[in-house]
Design an enzyme around this catalytic site. Sequence first.
Site, PDB file in Angstrom:
ATOM      1  CB  THR A  76      -0.310  -3.480  10.415  1.00 30.76           C
ATOM      2  OG1 THR A  76      -1.462  -4.250  10.071  1.00 30.76           O
ATOM      3  CG2 THR A  76       0.804  -3.747   9.428  1.00 30.76           C
ATOM      4  CG  ASP A 121      -8.430   0.035  10.045  1.00 27.66           C
ATOM      5  OD1 ASP A 121      -9.223   0.923  10.347  1.00 27.66           O
ATOM      6  OD2 ASP A 121      -8.798  -1.129   9.773  1.00 27.66           O
ATOM      7  N   GLY A 177       0.768  -1.243   0.000  1.00 27.58           N
ATOM      8  CA  GLY A 177       0.000   0.000   0.000  1.00 27.58           C
ATOM      9  C   GLY A 177       0.796   1.288   0.000  1.00 27.58           C
ATOM     10  N   GLY A 221      -4.257  -0.334  14.157  1.00 25.76           N
ATOM     11  CA  GLY A 221      -2.934  -0.131  14.749  1.00 25.76           C
ATOM     12  C   GLY A 221      -2.156  -1.422  14.959  1.00 25.76           C
TER      13      GLY A 221
HETATM   14  P1  IMP Z   1      -4.362  -2.171  10.886  1.00 28.81           P
HETATM   15  O1  IMP Z   1      -5.791  -2.510  11.245  1.00 28.81           O
HETATM   16  O2  IMP Z   1      -3.976  -0.819  11.438  1.00 28.81           O
HETATM   17  O3  IMP Z   1      -3.438  -3.254  11.279  1.00 28.81           O
HETATM   18  O4  IMP Z   1      -4.306  -2.025   9.322  1.00 28.81           O
HETATM   19  C1  IMP Z   1      -3.993  -3.125   8.548  1.00 28.81           C
HETATM   20  C2  IMP Z   1      -3.950  -2.876   7.089  1.00 28.81           C
HETATM   21  O5  IMP Z   1      -5.289  -2.918   6.605  1.00 28.81           O
HETATM   22  C3  IMP Z   1      -3.408  -1.559   6.569  1.00 28.81           C
HETATM   23  O6  IMP Z   1      -2.020  -1.481   6.500  1.00 28.81           O
HETATM   24  C4  IMP Z   1      -4.007  -1.587   5.177  1.00 28.81           C
HETATM   25  O7  IMP Z   1      -3.227  -2.401   4.331  1.00 28.81           O
HETATM   26  C5  IMP Z   1      -5.344  -2.228   5.414  1.00 28.81           C
HETATM   27  N1  IMP Z   1      -6.428  -1.235   5.486  1.00 28.81           N
HETATM   28  C6  IMP Z   1      -7.093  -0.794   6.567  1.00 28.81           C
HETATM   29  N2  IMP Z   1      -8.041   0.099   6.236  1.00 28.81           N
HETATM   30  C7  IMP Z   1      -7.960   0.236   4.889  1.00 28.81           C
HETATM   31  C8  IMP Z   1      -8.681   1.034   3.927  1.00 28.81           C
HETATM   32  O8  IMP Z   1      -9.594   1.824   4.220  1.00 28.81           O
HETATM   33  N3  IMP Z   1      -8.281   0.889   2.634  1.00 28.81           N
HETATM   34  C9  IMP Z   1      -7.285   0.054   2.239  1.00 28.81           C
HETATM   35  N4  IMP Z   1      -6.592  -0.698   3.102  1.00 28.81           N
HETATM   36  C10 IMP Z   1      -6.924  -0.614   4.418  1.00 28.81           C
HETATM   37 MG    MG Z   2      -0.707  -1.526   4.731  1.00 27.87          MG
END
Ligand code: IMP
Ligand code: MG
Length: 180
Positions: free
Chosen positions: A110, A106, A47, A108
């Site tokens: 990751t 999103d 991304g 957090g």
């Molecule tokens: P996390 O929930 O913070 O671990 O986010 C994990 C991953 O989900 C991000 O690095 C993105 O690759 C993907 N992601 C979360 N929200 C979105 C979105 O709205 N669009 C595209 N990818 C998303």
């Molecule tokens: Mg990502």
Amino acid sequence: MTSRPILPPELISRERIAARVSELAQTIGGDYADAEDGILLIGVLKGAFIFLADLARALPLPNAVDFLALSSYGANGAARGAVRIVLDLRASIRGRHVLIVEDIVDTGHTLAYVRKMLAVRQPASLRTCALVIKPARRELEVPVEYVGFEIPDVWVVGYGLDHSDQYRTLPYIGALPADP
Ligand code: IMP
Ligand code: MG
């Protein structure tokens, strides 16, 4: 039954993105002005590739780039929040000023994982720059020192962000309508 629109409605225009990327680059440039060897940008694939390409070229600082790729297990399953490395860095980051470049934070999970795995490798400093954050969805407190845009809880695509690997090359950030 509905089908997805071919072009998602615009949430953040390409002009706003470009303006914000140069502001971020100036801020980061000022903050690391004393970093003698410049900084190491670590892009989280896939991304972040477009954001990183623009940010790196706008930075008024010597910089090198490296990449990581992760995969996260089922968003809603038992392994929620679990993350695995599928591509590691090429080189050591010991003693380097490291800036993690993320497309979106999103929940957090990751970013928390990435920070933890990089911190043990003893960089001189470790910060994060995220193009987009969704504060309403945050589950873990994890610092994001540089934020492009705060957005509401919508699924965004474009400028590197995807939905099932589609839409990454849209020049703006669009919001996909929620599934019916
Ligand atoms: P996390 O929930 O913070 O671990 O986010 C994990 C991953 O989900 C991000 O690095 C993105 O690759 C993907 N992601 C979360 N929200 C979105 C979105 O709205 N669009 C595209 N990818 C998303
Ligand atoms: Mg990502």
